[in-house]
Each structure stands twice: as C-alpha cells, then as structure tokens.
Scaffold this active site. Structure first.
Site, PDB file in Angstrom:
ATOM      1  N   ALA A   1       0.612  -1.370   0.471  1.00 50.43           N
ATOM      2  CA  ALA A   1       0.022  -0.179  -0.346  1.00 50.43           C
ATOM      3  C   ALA A   1       1.118   1.438   0.040  1.00 50.43           C
TER       4      ALA A   1
ATOM      5  N   ARG B   1       8.820  16.882 -16.019  1.00 49.20           N
ATOM      6  CA  ARG B   1       8.692  16.683 -14.607  1.00 49.20           C
ATOM      7  C   ARG B   1       9.716  17.409 -13.884  1.00 49.20           C
TER       8      ARG B   1
ATOM      9  N   THR C   1       0.700   8.276   4.285  1.00 41.72           N
ATOM     10  CA  THR C   1       0.308   6.714   3.803  1.00 41.72           C
ATOM     11  C   THR C   1       1.539   6.347   4.381  1.00 41.72           C
TER      12      THR C   1
ATOM     13  N   THR D   1      10.984   0.950  -3.470  1.00 42.49           N
ATOM     14  CA  THR D   1      11.615   1.345  -5.217  1.00 42.49           C
ATOM     15  C   THR D   1      13.134   1.399  -5.296  1.00 42.49           C
ATOM     16  N   ASP D   2      12.864   1.672  -6.826  1.00 42.04           N
ATOM     17  CA  ASP D   2      14.554   1.608  -7.296  1.00 42.04           C
ATOM     18  C   ASP D   2      15.166   3.410  -6.644  1.00 42.04           C
ATOM     19  N   GLU D   3      13.744   4.619  -7.282  1.00 40.54           N
ATOM     20  CA  GLU D   3      13.714   5.674  -7.264  1.00 40.54           C
ATOM     21  C   GLU D   3      15.070   6.686  -5.713  1.00 40.54           C
TER      22      GLU D   3
ATOM     23  N   ALA E   1      11.089  10.064  -1.698  1.00 40.91           N
ATOM     24  CA  ALA E   1      11.722  10.486  -0.316  1.00 40.91           C
ATOM     25  C   ALA E   1      10.770   9.520   1.031  1.00 40.91           C
ATOM     26  N   SER E   2       9.456   9.684   0.510  1.00 41.79           N
ATOM     27  CA  SER E   2       9.042   8.729   1.019  1.00 41.79           C
ATOM     28  C   SER E   2       8.910   7.619   1.007  1.00 41.79           C
ATOM     29  N   LYS E   3       9.059   7.214   0.267  1.00 38.74           N
ATOM     30  CA  LYS E   3       9.560   5.575   0.004  1.00 38.74           C
ATOM     31  C   LYS E   3      10.779   5.203   1.041  1.00 38.74           C
TER      32      LYS E   3
ATOM     33  N   LYS F   1       0.661   6.052 -15.657  1.00 36.62           N
ATOM     34  CA  LYS F   1       1.574   5.688 -15.663  1.00 36.62           C
ATOM     35  C   LYS F   1       1.551   5.473 -16.818  1.00 36.62           C
TER      36      LYS F   1
ATOM     37  N   SER G   1       1.750   5.898  -5.223  1.00 33.82           N
ATOM     38  CA  SER G   1       2.574   5.650  -6.011  1.00 33.82           C
ATOM     39  C   SER G   1       3.043   6.672  -7.325  1.00 33.82           C
TER      40      SER G   1
ATOM     41  N   TYR H   1       7.769  11.819  -3.520  1.00 41.03           N
ATOM     42  CA  TYR H   1       7.411  10.239  -3.295  1.00 41.03           C
ATOM     43  C   TYR H   1       8.409   9.676  -3.118  1.00 41.03           C
TER      44      TYR H   1
ATOM     45  N   ILE I   1       5.800  13.659 -24.308  1.00 43.82           N
ATOM     46  CA  ILE I   1       6.238  12.673 -23.550  1.00 43.82           C
ATOM     47  C   ILE I   1       6.909  14.479 -22.901  1.00 43.82           C
TER      48      ILE I   1
HETATM   49  P1  NAD Z   1      -1.315   1.384  -6.797  1.00 45.25           P
HETATM   50  O1  NAD Z   1      -0.582   2.583  -6.930  1.00 45.25           O
HETATM   51  O2  NAD Z   1      -1.382   1.466  -8.338  1.00 45.25           O
HETATM   52  O3  NAD Z   1      -1.836   0.619  -5.906  1.00 45.25           O
HETATM   53  C1  NAD Z   1      -1.715   1.343  -4.872  1.00 45.25           C
HETATM   54  C2  NAD Z   1      -2.911   0.489  -3.355  1.00 45.25           C
HETATM   55  O4  NAD Z   1      -2.792   0.658  -2.454  1.00 45.25           O
HETATM   56  C3  NAD Z   1      -4.200   0.359  -3.626  1.00 45.25           C
HETATM   57  O5  NAD Z   1      -5.139  -0.482  -4.052  1.00 45.25           O
HETATM   58  C4  NAD Z   1      -4.492   1.524  -3.115  1.00 45.25           C
HETATM   59  O6  NAD Z   1      -6.010   2.422  -2.738  1.00 45.25           O
HETATM   60  C5  NAD Z   1      -3.529   1.513  -1.675  1.00 45.25           C
HETATM   61  N1  NAD Z   1      -3.712   2.254  -0.692  1.00 45.25           N
HETATM   62  C6  NAD Z   1      -3.206   3.548  -1.141  1.00 45.25           C
HETATM   63  N2  NAD Z   1      -3.107   4.143   0.327  1.00 45.25           N
HETATM   64  C7  NAD Z   1      -4.015   3.350   1.034  1.00 45.25           C
HETATM   65  C8  NAD Z   1      -4.100   3.756   2.654  1.00 45.25           C
HETATM   66  N3  NAD Z   1      -3.234   4.566   3.477  1.00 45.25           N
HETATM   67  N4  NAD Z   1      -4.692   2.118   2.623  1.00 45.25           N
HETATM   68  C9  NAD Z   1      -4.495   1.196   2.902  1.00 45.25           C
HETATM   69  N5  NAD Z   1      -4.498   1.196   1.433  1.00 45.25           N
HETATM   70  C10 NAD Z   1      -4.415   1.673   0.845  1.00 45.25           C
HETATM   71  O7  NAD Z   1       0.613   1.236  -6.759  1.00 45.25           O
HETATM   72  P2  NAD Z   1       1.210   0.310  -7.278  1.00 45.25           P
HETATM   73  O8  NAD Z   1       1.913   1.041  -8.772  1.00 45.25           O
HETATM   74  O9  NAD Z   1       1.211  -0.832  -7.196  1.00 45.25           O
HETATM   75  O10 NAD Z   1       3.217  -0.228  -5.807  1.00 45.25           O
HETATM   76  C11 NAD Z   1       2.715  -1.292  -4.989  1.00 45.25           C
HETATM   77  C12 NAD Z   1       3.955  -0.656  -4.667  1.00 45.25           C
HETATM   78  O11 NAD Z   1       5.248  -1.225  -5.224  1.00 45.25           O
HETATM   79  C13 NAD Z   1       4.336   0.782  -3.492  1.00 45.25           C
HETATM   80  O12 NAD Z   1       4.450   0.700  -2.910  1.00 45.25           O
HETATM   81  C14 NAD Z   1       5.055   1.326  -4.378  1.00 45.25           C
HETATM   82  O13 NAD Z   1       6.455   2.016  -4.414  1.00 45.25           O
HETATM   83  C15 NAD Z   1       5.821  -0.051  -5.017  1.00 45.25           C
HETATM   84  N6  NAD Z   1       6.799   0.385  -6.581  1.00 45.25           N
HETATM   85  C16 NAD Z   1       5.841   0.250  -7.032  1.00 45.25           C
HETATM   86  C17 NAD Z   1       7.051   0.545  -8.702  1.00 45.25           C
HETATM   87  C18 NAD Z   1       6.259   1.076  -9.995  1.00 45.25           C
HETATM   88  O14 NAD Z   1       6.516   0.478 -10.765  1.00 45.25           O
HETATM   89  N7  NAD Z   1       4.576   0.983 -10.176  1.00 45.25           N
HETATM   90  C19 NAD Z   1       8.132  -0.036  -8.870  1.00 45.25           C
HETATM   91  C20 NAD Z   1       8.571  -0.145  -7.721  1.00 45.25           C
HETATM   92  C21 NAD Z   1       7.859  -0.050  -6.807  1.00 45.25           C
HETATM   93  O1  DAU Z   2      11.376   3.394 -10.567  1.00 42.15           O
HETATM   94  C1  DAU Z   2      10.379   2.770 -10.458  1.00 42.15           C
HETATM   95  C2  DAU Z   2       8.889   3.984  -9.887  1.00 42.15           C
HETATM   96  O2  DAU Z   2       8.682   3.640 -11.040  1.00 42.15           O
HETATM   97  C3  DAU Z   2       7.783   3.242  -9.456  1.00 42.15           C
HETATM   98  O3  DAU Z   2       8.733   3.668  -7.423  1.00 42.15           O
HETATM   99  C4  DAU Z   2       6.730   4.115  -8.489  1.00 42.15           C
HETATM  100  O4  DAU Z   2       5.623   4.122  -8.350  1.00 42.15           O
HETATM  101  C5  DAU Z   2       6.037   4.452 -11.102  1.00 42.15           C
HETATM  102  O5  DAU Z   2       4.810   5.242 -11.160  1.00 42.15           O
HETATM  103  C6  DAU Z   2       7.085   4.571 -11.495  1.00 42.15           C
HETATM  104  O6  DAU Z   2       7.669   5.740 -11.433  1.00 42.15           O
HETATM  105  P1  DAU Z   2       8.129   6.378 -13.025  1.00 42.15           P
HETATM  106  O7  DAU Z   2       8.211   7.903 -11.873  1.00 42.15           O
HETATM  107  O8  DAU Z   2       9.775   6.186 -13.338  1.00 42.15           O
HETATM  108  O9  DAU Z   2       6.732   6.010 -13.796  1.00 42.15           O
HETATM  109  P2  DAU Z   2       5.838   6.822 -15.018  1.00 42.15           P
HETATM  110  O10 DAU Z   2       4.840   6.052 -15.767  1.00 42.15           O
HETATM  111  O11 DAU Z   2       4.910   7.791 -13.632  1.00 42.15           O
HETATM  112  O12 DAU Z   2       6.718   7.861 -15.746  1.00 42.15           O
HETATM  113  C7  DAU Z   2       7.951   6.322 -16.208  1.00 42.15           C
HETATM  114  C8  DAU Z   2       8.632   7.290 -17.498  1.00 42.15           C
HETATM  115  O13 DAU Z   2       7.784   8.294 -18.278  1.00 42.15           O
HETATM  116  C9  DAU Z   2       8.560   9.050 -16.670  1.00 42.15           C
HETATM  117  O14 DAU Z   2      10.138   8.861 -17.390  1.00 42.15           O
HETATM  118  C10 DAU Z   2       8.480  10.543 -17.001  1.00 42.15           C
HETATM  119  C11 DAU Z   2       7.785   9.798 -17.968  1.00 42.15           C
HETATM  120  N1  DAU Z   2       6.031  10.040 -18.591  1.00 42.15           N
HETATM  121  C12 DAU Z   2       5.729   9.751 -17.888  1.00 42.15           C
HETATM  122  C13 DAU Z   2       4.401  10.146 -17.397  1.00 42.15           C
HETATM  123  C14 DAU Z   2       2.668   9.365 -17.037  1.00 42.15           C
HETATM  124  C15 DAU Z   2       6.139  10.897 -19.692  1.00 42.15           C
HETATM  125  O15 DAU Z   2       7.049  11.464 -19.962  1.00 42.15           O
HETATM  126  N2  DAU Z   2       4.674  10.703 -19.637  1.00 42.15           N
HETATM  127  C16 DAU Z   2       4.054  10.717 -19.637  1.00 42.15           C
HETATM  128  O16 DAU Z   2       3.094  11.405 -19.157  1.00 42.15           O
END
Ligand code: NAD
Ligand code: DAU
Length: 371
Positions: free
Chosen positions: A83, A304, A101, A133-135, A161-163, A198, A86, A159, A215
C-alpha cells in the site's frame, strides 16, 4: 499454511501479487487490506480461483486498531506491504498524502507488527516484507554503474523521499526491536491492472482514443522495466528464502529511453490494429484507422519537476543469493500488456472516466516536438 496480510492488494502490483500467490499457494490464507483510493479497484481481484482463501478488508493502514485487530483475529504471520501513494506526478502536486500513507502508514504497520508479534509474544514466526522502489537511490548519469543495495539514498521527488523514509523505518524496527523484516527495491513495473496514469498504460489508452502521447521534456530519460509478474516472483523468493534484515534490489536489466518505449508501443499497436479489421471499427479514433501512424500522437510537453534522468538496477544479489532472474522479455511483456488493455477496455474506461487524466492536459503545457 501461511496467513498473509497484503496491504494495497487491490492496486496494480498488489493485485497481481494476490493472483500470483493464490495460483501458487492455494492453501494459504490472504487477508487484503486496502483503502480503495483512486488507484485501488476491487475488480482487480475478480477471477481469483481460490477465493475461499481470500478476505478483503476495506480499510486504511493508518488505522492502528484495525490493523492490530486483523493481526489477532486472523493470526497473521506475514505482512506483504504494497500500500502506498505511488505516482510521482501526484507527489509533486500534493505531497501530504504521500507523507501520511507512505511514512506514517508504514510506521503504523510496523508498530502493529511489533505490538502483536514481539511485545505480546505470540511466538508466531513472522515476516514483514516491505515493497519499495529504486527511486530512493536518486538519478544516475549515463555511465554510472547500476544501483546496488549499498548505493547511498538520494531521493529526489516527494514520492521517492517518502519511500526512502519508510525504508529507513523498516530497517530501524529490525535493528532496534528485532522485527524480522525484508525490503525489496524494484525498478519500473508494467503489466495488467496498471492505472492508466503511468507511462505504458497511458500511452496504450491514449492511442486507442487518438489522444496525444505526452512525452516529458526530451523523452530521453531512462527507466529499467520489469514485467509485474517477474517483480512478484522476486517478492515471493524473498519471502521464502530471503534473510531477515536484508534488502534486495529487483530489476530486469532492461534500460529503455521513454521515447523509445512510446515508439515501440505505437509500432506494436499499429501492427495489431492492421491485422484485424474489427479492431479498426472498435477504435475508430486511432491514427491507423485514418491511414496514419500512432507516432503522430507523440507530443513533447514540459518536463516533470526534478525529473530523474536514469534508473538502473543491479540485480546481482537476488540473482546469486536467491536464484532469481526475470522470465519475461520486454517486447513479449509489452505485447501481453497491450493485449490485456485491448481485452479489458471496460476496466480502463471506467477508471479513466473518473480519473485525473485531464490534469495531464491542464498541467503540462504543450511545447511542440523537440526530439
Ligand atoms: P498503486 O498506486 O497501483 O496501488 C496502491 C494501492 O494501495 C491501491 O490499491 C490503494 O487503494 C492502496 N492504498 C493507498 N493508500 C492506502 C492506505 N492509506 N491504506 C490502505 N491502502 C492504501 O501502486 P503500485 O504501482 O501497485 O505500487 C505498489 C507498491 O510497489 C508501492 O509501495 C510502490 O511504491 C511500489 N513500487 C511500485 C513500482 C511501479 O512501477 N509501479 C515499482 C517499484 C515499487
Ligand atoms: O522506478 C520505480 C517507480 O516507477 C515506482 O516507484 C513508481 O511507483 C512508478 O510510478 C514508476 O515511477 P516513474 O515516474 O518512473 O513512472 P511513470 O510511468 O510515471 O513515468 C515513467 C517515465 O515516463 C518517467 O521518466 C516520466 C515519463 N512520463 C510519464 C508519463 C506519465 C512521460 O514522459 N509522460 C507521461 O505522460
């Protein structure tokens, strides 16, 4: 039989984890705790075969009483903590929810785990797995080596920093109280059920509706992409074999520039549309249906704020210690993902109708093609 509390199990990666776990360990019991924010969707859990082993609790990880009650009533022995808020762009617009959160929420879970597993001494062998996350490692220069578990933290967005803060709290509960924790820091995921804010699902949905593909900046930022099923296999091997107190980087050795991914998605969708006339009738706004390429939708917009230039994961530790390696190649994973979004149009349309996608258009001023 294990009894897992899966937080965020109705989100993108969490729901894929629930499907993965129930397919592989049908005798285990899964208690899903999810607040169903904009990113959570109960439909993501449809079709799970062994739903007798599932309990869904609509609740917040910030609710200590609720979490402790679940621990006790359900005899939880494992937490898999997904949770989170993200999305980086949202964290730039409004960081407060990320602090609540991602930091306070994670701390609430840690407190509950300590109270129930350690202080009350239930004696249950336990594991608290934190999904991160790798961020947290910040941004790499073009020739920098990939992130190791020992790379110093340097988060750049609210984001990240919070992670990073939550990772430190998890570590501290191990060092100070002896909580049996593991943490995984994974690279960018893609696949089914990803919210279309995303990059990859946004581009798929926008192509099908003939909308611009935004982009950010020059589009040459690099991310290291991993199919979500591979991420969850990584979490699974850590839960089964990982050493308490350790962190493991999970990645796909798969670095791509954003602009190249968007071009790949355009190419694969155009090929798919051309193979089947019924798709052209179903998606009349696609450029292909007017005899054009989806690349005509590519639109460079303002960058961004604080945009990290490059991420790359060194997966050496999880590979050598736990034998993990990704199974899905990028092109096959993107194809599977495109197929899923074609087959699940109702899912993403219902989400996009109520989502903030207009925010993208309002907040990112078009600045014309620069690439
Ligand atoms: P997501 O945003 O799709 O899903 C987050 C889920 O958490 C949702 O179901 C939401 O309802 C729930 N949630 C949010 N706040 C909550 C709260 N206060 N209490 C209970 N539930 C809550 O996220 P995701 O992309 O599936 O990411 C999941 C985890 O993986 C996160 O911790 C994220 O940091 C990490 N992560 C994501 C990526 C990525 O590329 N998406 C990569 C690496 C790590
Ligand atoms: O690296 C792991 C992380 O990847 C996770 O921790 C995050 O939860 C997840 O959201 C993701 O973060 P990014 O910022 O890398 O993902 P996003 O899909 O938002 O963006 C991917 C790249 O694309 C980023 O360099 C920003 C760029 N982008 C994104 C969007 C949504 C665009 O150029 N245009 C866009 O509309």
């Amino acid at each position: 039989m294990k009894r897992l509390l899966v937080t965020g199990g109705a989100g993108f990666i969490g729901s894929n984890f629930v499907h993965h776990w129930m397919n592989n360990f049908p005798d285990d019991r899964l208690i899903i705790l999810d607040a169903l924010t904009y990113a959570g969707n109960i439909q993501n859990l449809d079709g799970i075969k062994n739903d007798h082993g599932l309990t869904f609790v609509h609740g917040n990880i910030l609710d200590l009483d609720l979490v402790e009650r679940l621990f006790e009533d359900q005899n939880i022995d494992t937490i898999v903590h997904f949770a989170a808020e993200s999305h980086v762009d949202r964290s730039i617009l409004g960081p407060d929810e990320f602090i609540r959160t991602n930091i306070v929420g994670t701390h609430t879970l840690l407190k509950a785990a300590k109270n129930c597993w350690l202080d009350k001494g239930t004696g249950i062998p336990h594991r608290f797995h934190h999904v991160s996350t790798d961020e947290v490692y910040g941004s790499l220069l073009p020739d920098d080596p990939a992130f190791l578990e020992t790379t110093p933290y340097a988060p750049n967005s609210p984001y990240a920093a919070s992670k990073a803060s939550s990772d430190h709290l998890v570590r501290a509960y191990h060092e100070t109280y002896g909580l049996e924790v593991t943490t995984s820091n994974c690279s960018n995921n893609y696949g089914p059920y990803q919210f279309p804010e995303k990059l990859i699902p946004l581009c798929i949905a926008n192509i099908l509706d003939g909308k611009p593909l935004p982009i950010y900046g020059d589009g040459k930022q690099i991310r290291d992409w991993l199919y979500v099923e591979d991420h969850n296999r990584g979490v699974r091997v850590i839960l089964k074999e990982g050493r308490p107190g350790e962190t493991y980087n999970i990645g796909g050795l798969n670095e791509w520039k954003n602009i190249d991914i968007v071009r790949l998605i355009c190419k694969l969708i155009d090929e798919k549309l051309k193979r089947n006339d019924s798709y052209l009738r179903r998606f009349p706004k696609t450029p292909v249906s007017k005899g054009e390429s989806s690349e005509t939708l590519i639109t460079h917009v303002a960058d961004r704020a604080g945009h990290d230039r490059r991420y790359a994961i060194d997966p050496g530790k999880i590979s050598s210690e736990l034998g993990f390696s990704p199974e899905t190649t990028f092109e096959s994973g993107v194809r599977k993902t495109i197929d899923w979004y074609f087959d699940n149009e109702a899912w993403w349309r219902s989400i996009m109708d109520k989502s903030y996608l207009d925010w993208v258009n309002k907040n990112y001023r078009e600045k014309g093609e620069t690439d």
